[in-house]
Write an enzyme that holds these catalytic residues in place. Sequence first.
Site, PDB file in Angstrom:
ATOM      1  CG  HIS A  95       2.502   4.957   0.193  1.00  0.00           C
ATOM      2  ND1 HIS A  95       1.919   5.356   1.373  1.00  0.00           N
ATOM      3  CD2 HIS A  95       1.491   4.545  -0.625  1.00  0.00           C
ATOM      4  CE1 HIS A  95       0.603   5.193   1.267  1.00  0.00           C
ATOM      5  NE2 HIS A  95       0.322   4.714   0.080  1.00  0.00           N
ATOM      6  CG  HIS A 125      -1.820  -1.284  -4.506  1.00  0.00           C
ATOM      7  ND1 HIS A 125      -2.931  -1.273  -3.692  1.00  0.00           N
ATOM      8  CD2 HIS A 125      -1.317  -0.021  -4.428  1.00  0.00           C
ATOM      9  CE1 HIS A 125      -3.084  -0.074  -3.154  1.00  0.00           C
ATOM     10  NE2 HIS A 125      -2.130   0.708  -3.597  1.00  0.00           N
ATOM     11  CG  HIS A 174      -2.816   3.158  -7.328  1.00  0.00           C
ATOM     12  ND1 HIS A 174      -3.429   4.308  -6.903  1.00  0.00           N
ATOM     13  CD2 HIS A 174      -2.468   2.496  -6.206  1.00  0.00           C
ATOM     14  CE1 HIS A 174      -3.435   4.330  -5.579  1.00  0.00           C
ATOM     15  NE2 HIS A 174      -2.881   3.235  -5.138  1.00  0.00           N
ATOM     16  CG  ASP A 198      -0.028   0.062  -0.269  1.00  0.00           C
ATOM     17  OD1 ASP A 198       0.421  -1.018   0.165  1.00  0.00           O
ATOM     18  OD2 ASP A 198      -1.203   0.433  -0.091  1.00  0.00           O
TER      19      ASP A 198
END
Length: 258
Positions: A220, A125, A129, A75
């Site tokens: 990540h 995503h 964010h 991510d």
Amino acid sequence: MFTFRTTTIIFFILLLGLNLLSIAIQPVHFGFYLLLIWLYLSVSVLMSFFIRSGFHRKALCNLDTTRKVVALTFDDGPHPEITVKILDLLRNRATATFFCKGMNIEGNEPILRKMNLEGHLIGNHSWSHSDWFDFYPPRKMREELIHTDAKIGSVIGKKPLLFRPPYGVINPMLKKALSGLPYHVIGFSNRCWDTVAKDEKKVLGRVKKNLRPGDVILLHDTVENSVNILKDLLDHLDEEGYSVVPLDKLFNVEAYEK
Ligand SMILES: [Zn+2]
């Protein structure tokens, strides 16, 4: 099943019960009403953080199987250095899914192309964010998702169908934002806490201990930790006889719009 819908039904039944009690027997102190409302709101907010609960909206978090298969997901990238190191480690060994922040793609388009060419999947995503993402109104959340889809589409020529909520939170605003959009919402079942953990050995130990067939492992590609963890994790998966498969194969879903 314990969902927002069933919780809301129970809430209204209890509210009706309090009203009937007030009318038929004796007035109920307003504190009981406040307590009931507080409980209802607390449960609804708290359950937003448990993506595996499917409380507000179902997410694909793992596959119920006895076959030794797992999916690796990364991510928050792409990152100009760390993502490249991760791609180097994965090459000819495993295919993964990268849930990208739209704004991080800008300037890193060649990395995204490389991911795609090397057989990895690219998912949405959100654009920013942002720390405040979960407080955004549905319209603003939706704009972020569409903006990110357009950016990914402009680089690799395909629009993603895999979406992972920022912070793994699904609240009523996100549920509304997603309504009518064709995404497969993806969660995870084995997270490394690689962004906060200091001791890589401990992190890896936890992942190994929790490893189950059908797991979706979350890492990540924005922290150096992940590179070192991934090296050992790939060796461990090999030793244990696990195959790493991309999410579309694990869940038998389409990763991109046709
Ligand atoms: Zn994230």
